[in-house]
Write an enzyme that holds these catalytic residues in place. Sequence first.
Site, short mmCIF file in Angstrom:
data_model
loop_
_atom_site.label_atom_id
_atom_site.label_comp_id
_atom_site.label_asym_id
_atom_site.label_seq_id
_atom_site.Cartn_x
_atom_site.Cartn_y
_atom_site.Cartn_z
N HIS A 16 0.84 -1.21 0.00
CA HIS A 16 0.00 0.00 0.00
C HIS A 16 0.87 1.26 0.00
O HIS A 16 0.67 2.17 -0.82
CB HIS A 16 -0.92 -0.03 1.22
CG HIS A 16 -1.80 1.16 1.36
ND1 HIS A 16 -3.18 1.10 1.32
CD2 HIS A 16 -1.51 2.49 1.55
CE1 HIS A 16 -3.68 2.32 1.47
NE2 HIS A 16 -2.69 3.18 1.62
N GLU A 17 1.87 1.30 0.90
CA GLU A 17 2.70 2.51 1.02
C GLU A 17 3.57 2.72 -0.22
O GLU A 17 3.72 3.85 -0.70
CB GLU A 17 3.58 2.44 2.27
CG GLU A 17 2.83 2.48 3.58
CD GLU A 17 1.88 3.64 3.68
OE1 GLU A 17 2.09 4.70 3.06
OE2 GLU A 17 0.86 3.49 4.38
NI NI Z 1 -2.53 5.28 1.91
#
Ligand code: NI
Length: 180
Positions: free
Chosen positions: A139-140
Site C-alpha cells: 500500500h505505502e
Molecule cells: Ni494510503
Amino acid sequence: MAILKIARMGHPVLARPADPVADPTAPEIRQLIADMVETIVDAPGQGLAAPQVHVPLRVAVFLTPPEGSEQKRELVTLVNPRWRPLGGEQDLAWEGCLSVPGLRGLVPRYTRIAYEGILPDGSTLAREVEGWHARVVQHELDHLDGILYPQRMTDLKDLIFESEFKHRVAANGPQRELEE
Ligand code: NI
C-alpha cells in the site's frame, strides 16, 4: 517537528511517481521523516508516504504489526524502497487511506513479498514478509508510484463508506483493517 497537511485523492502529487532521494541521510530527509512520524501518530494512521504530505520523494513510514496486536509495534522508515512478490498468491483484506478519508475498500495484495530500502542511518534493510506486513508495504510503496488503493481493487462494489464498514464488522465480526 510539525504535523503535516495530508493530500487527498484528486491532488496531482498523489498521482505521479515520486522522485528518488539523492542523499537518504541528509538533514532535510531526517526532518521530513520526523514530521511524517508525528503526522501519523496525530492522524492516527498505520503508515504514510511522502507524497501524501505533498513531498514527491520516495520515503515511506509505517507501523507493524497492526494496532491491537499483542506483539510490540515496530516503526519502519524506508527511503528509496523496492519490493517484489514471492510467488503469485494474493489475498483480500480491507484497507483505508488517510488520503481517501471516510472510505474502506477490499483490496487484493500479494500474500508474501520481499522488500528493501535505506534506513535513516544509511544502512539497508532487506526482508521477506507476509500477511499484514506485506500488505502495508505494498500500500505505502504504491503511493510512491502514484497509485491509490481503489486503483488496485477488482470489484468497486466493495468500496464503501466507513459507517457501512462498521455495520459489516458488527454483522460479520472483526476483519483485518488497514488505515493508512
Ligand atoms: Ni494510503
